[in-house]
Scaffold this motif. Sequence first.
Motif, mmCIF file in Angstrom:
data_model
loop_
_atom_site.group_PDB
_atom_site.id
_atom_site.type_symbol
_atom_site.label_atom_id
_atom_site.label_comp_id
_atom_site.label_asym_id
_atom_site.label_seq_id
_atom_site.Cartn_x
_atom_site.Cartn_y
_atom_site.Cartn_z
ATOM 1 N N ASN A 45 9.705 6.090 -25.954
ATOM 2 C CA ASN A 45 9.720 5.098 -24.878
ATOM 3 C C ASN A 45 9.746 5.731 -23.488
ATOM 4 O OD1 ASN A 45 12.288 6.125 -25.000
ATOM 5 N ND2 ASN A 45 13.333 4.135 -24.915
ATOM 6 N N LEU A 46 9.428 6.998 -23.380
ATOM 7 C CA LEU A 46 9.410 7.674 -22.085
ATOM 8 C C LEU A 46 8.381 7.013 -21.169
ATOM 9 C CD1 LEU A 46 10.410 10.218 -20.453
ATOM 10 C CD2 LEU A 46 8.323 11.346 -21.280
ATOM 11 N N SER A 47 8.812 6.588 -20.004
ATOM 12 C CA SER A 47 7.916 5.938 -19.052
ATOM 13 C C SER A 47 7.223 6.979 -18.180
ATOM 14 C CB SER A 47 8.699 4.973 -18.166
ATOM 15 O OG SER A 47 9.586 5.689 -17.299
ATOM 16 N N ASP A 48 6.189 6.563 -17.480
ATOM 17 C CA ASP A 48 5.483 7.469 -16.576
ATOM 18 C C ASP A 48 6.402 7.976 -15.468
ATOM 19 O OD1 ASP A 48 3.204 7.103 -18.063
ATOM 20 O OD2 ASP A 48 2.326 5.622 -16.705
ATOM 21 N N VAL A 49 7.271 7.101 -14.985
ATOM 22 C CA VAL A 49 8.210 7.493 -13.923
ATOM 23 C C VAL A 49 9.198 8.534 -14.437
ATOM 24 C CG1 VAL A 49 10.053 6.681 -12.402
ATOM 25 C CG2 VAL A 49 7.979 5.300 -12.713
ATOM 26 N N GLU A 50 9.715 8.326 -15.637
ATOM 27 C CA GLU A 50 10.656 9.284 -16.234
ATOM 28 C C GLU A 50 9.982 10.610 -16.533
ATOM 29 O OE1 GLU A 50 13.615 6.135 -18.548
ATOM 30 O OE2 GLU A 50 11.789 6.879 -19.535
ATOM 31 N N TYR A 76 15.643 12.314 -21.637
ATOM 32 C CA TYR A 76 14.297 11.867 -21.976
ATOM 33 C C TYR A 76 13.764 12.506 -23.255
ATOM 34 C CZ TYR A 76 14.551 10.736 -16.975
ATOM 35 O OH TYR A 76 14.940 10.259 -15.744
ATOM 36 N N CYS A 77 14.492 13.471 -23.811
ATOM 37 C CA CYS A 77 14.000 14.222 -24.964
ATOM 38 C C CYS A 77 15.024 14.228 -26.090
ATOM 39 C CB CYS A 77 13.668 15.659 -24.562
ATOM 40 S SG CYS A 77 12.387 15.790 -23.295
ATOM 41 N N TYR A 78 14.534 14.447 -27.303
ATOM 42 C CA TYR A 78 15.437 14.507 -28.440
ATOM 43 C C TYR A 78 15.379 15.860 -29.149
ATOM 44 C CZ TYR A 78 11.292 13.628 -31.362
ATOM 45 O OH TYR A 78 10.064 13.706 -31.967
ATOM 46 N N GLY A 79 14.710 16.835 -28.563
ATOM 47 C CA GLY A 79 14.663 18.154 -29.176
ATOM 48 C C GLY A 79 13.811 19.111 -28.380
ATOM 49 N N SER A 80 14.068 20.401 -28.558
ATOM 50 C CA SER A 80 13.292 21.418 -27.849
ATOM 51 C C SER A 80 13.473 22.763 -28.529
ATOM 52 C CB SER A 80 13.751 21.537 -26.393
ATOM 53 O OG SER A 80 15.071 22.043 -26.325
ATOM 54 N N ILE A 81 12.562 23.685 -28.248
ATOM 55 C CA ILE A 81 12.717 25.074 -28.652
ATOM 56 C C ILE A 81 12.249 25.955 -27.497
ATOM 57 C CG2 ILE A 81 12.385 24.608 -31.110
ATOM 58 C CD1 ILE A 81 9.598 25.880 -30.846
ATOM 59 N N SER A 82 12.797 27.160 -27.455
ATOM 60 C CA SER A 82 12.396 28.138 -26.447
ATOM 61 C C SER A 82 12.003 29.434 -27.129
ATOM 62 C CB SER A 82 13.539 28.406 -25.461
ATOM 63 O OG SER A 82 13.859 27.244 -24.723
ATOM 64 N N VAL A 83 10.982 30.071 -26.601
ATOM 65 C CA VAL A 83 10.531 31.364 -27.094
ATOM 66 C C VAL A 83 10.318 32.276 -25.896
ATOM 67 C CG1 VAL A 83 8.737 32.610 -28.345
ATOM 68 C CG2 VAL A 83 9.435 30.343 -29.123
ATOM 69 N N ASP A 84 10.791 33.491 -25.993
ATOM 70 C CA ASP A 84 10.639 34.476 -24.924
ATOM 71 C C ASP A 84 10.034 35.750 -25.493
ATOM 72 O OD1 ASP A 84 12.181 32.725 -23.184
ATOM 73 O OD2 ASP A 84 13.939 33.432 -24.289
ATOM 74 N N TYR A 85 9.190 36.400 -24.712
ATOM 75 C CA TYR A 85 8.633 37.672 -25.152
ATOM 76 C C TYR A 85 8.255 38.531 -23.960
ATOM 77 C CZ TYR A 85 3.993 35.567 -24.291
ATOM 78 O OH TYR A 85 2.906 34.958 -23.722
ATOM 79 N N GLU A 86 8.242 39.831 -24.194
ATOM 80 C CA GLU A 86 7.847 40.789 -23.170
ATOM 81 C C GLU A 86 6.409 41.202 -23.399
ATOM 82 O OE1 GLU A 86 9.767 44.690 -20.932
ATOM 83 O OE2 GLU A 86 10.173 44.356 -23.067
ATOM 84 N N SER A 87 5.642 41.293 -22.326
ATOM 85 C CA SER A 87 4.244 41.655 -22.427
ATOM 86 C C SER A 87 3.869 42.527 -21.234
ATOM 87 C CB SER A 87 3.361 40.408 -22.493
ATOM 88 O OG SER A 87 2.026 40.731 -22.786
ATOM 89 N N GLU A 88 2.572 42.738 -21.053
ATOM 90 C CA GLU A 88 2.066 43.538 -19.953
ATOM 91 C C GLU A 88 0.908 42.831 -19.274
ATOM 92 O OE1 GLU A 88 2.851 48.188 -21.180
ATOM 93 O OE2 GLU A 88 0.891 47.306 -21.518
#
Length: 308
Positions: free
Chosen positions: A100-105, A173-185
Amino acid sequence: MALCTPTLLVYPLHRTLASISPSGFFLSCARFLGLRTWGRSINVLRSPVGSRVSSKRWNNGIIYFSLSDDLDSGNGTSVDGYVKKRNIVEHILLLRAKENLSDVEEKDMLDYLYTSQYQMSGIIAISLGRIECPNLDNFTHAVYMRFQRKEDLAKFYSNSYYSRILKEHVTPYCYGSISVDYESEVEDDIIPIFRRGEEFNYGVECMLLISISKTAPEHAVEDALASLWNLTLDFGSDIVQATQGCNLNVADSEYTHAAVMRFPSFEAFKIFTESPIYKDMWKLKFHAITGKALLLHFLVDPVGTELM
């Protein structure tokens, strides 16, 4: 529309790509559907203007690329003609927004995430937007950030301002998330480091999360990912910038590797992913060593505008 297939897949993955060099610093990914949506980006990168990679060599696990055209001093090349590299740290945040996330949210959430770069030090590039294609993990929005050092990323995670943004403008506004981090060049120059450049104001941000099987032989992993990296070099201007690396985020360890690739257009993406060379490479090199992959993408446009 035919390109829009579930993005959490087991093999064969016909339109997923990943590239990791033996040194673990390079990976490419691409997935794009020709839909227009709200998205933003500070900027992106190409290799030094007027240059083309003509050859490569290995030295102690590091790959160097020679350029075919003459470059001005300060374009990130060393005196022997090889591109100098600088380590950077990439951060990916994937969100599951409520139905039900609105455009404003949605605008409130993305605006606060995007403008966090102005309130905290360390963020040197950012893009974010609504994910175009449905996926089995139900992620709806993606955020990409770049930091110069791991220490900058650590400070970012512990910053009270960022915690407040998540609490007040994301979590509701959300019910879940994940994060991923990595080192690159990336090339050691302003354009590639900060992802700046007029020709990169528009494009497609592609994010690939991939799980390499624990039983996969190391040589097979290196061979597969190096083969894909070489393929991305062959496509030259059809790929704006690509990075990859091993997941450093122990809190979210479902995926072992991640990648971000920027395409300048849908046409460039299509040329790459529909290439018989790419499809054969993926089938022969990756099928046996990968468990699953999550491939997502969103459109970006210049700061201060929206795609209608």
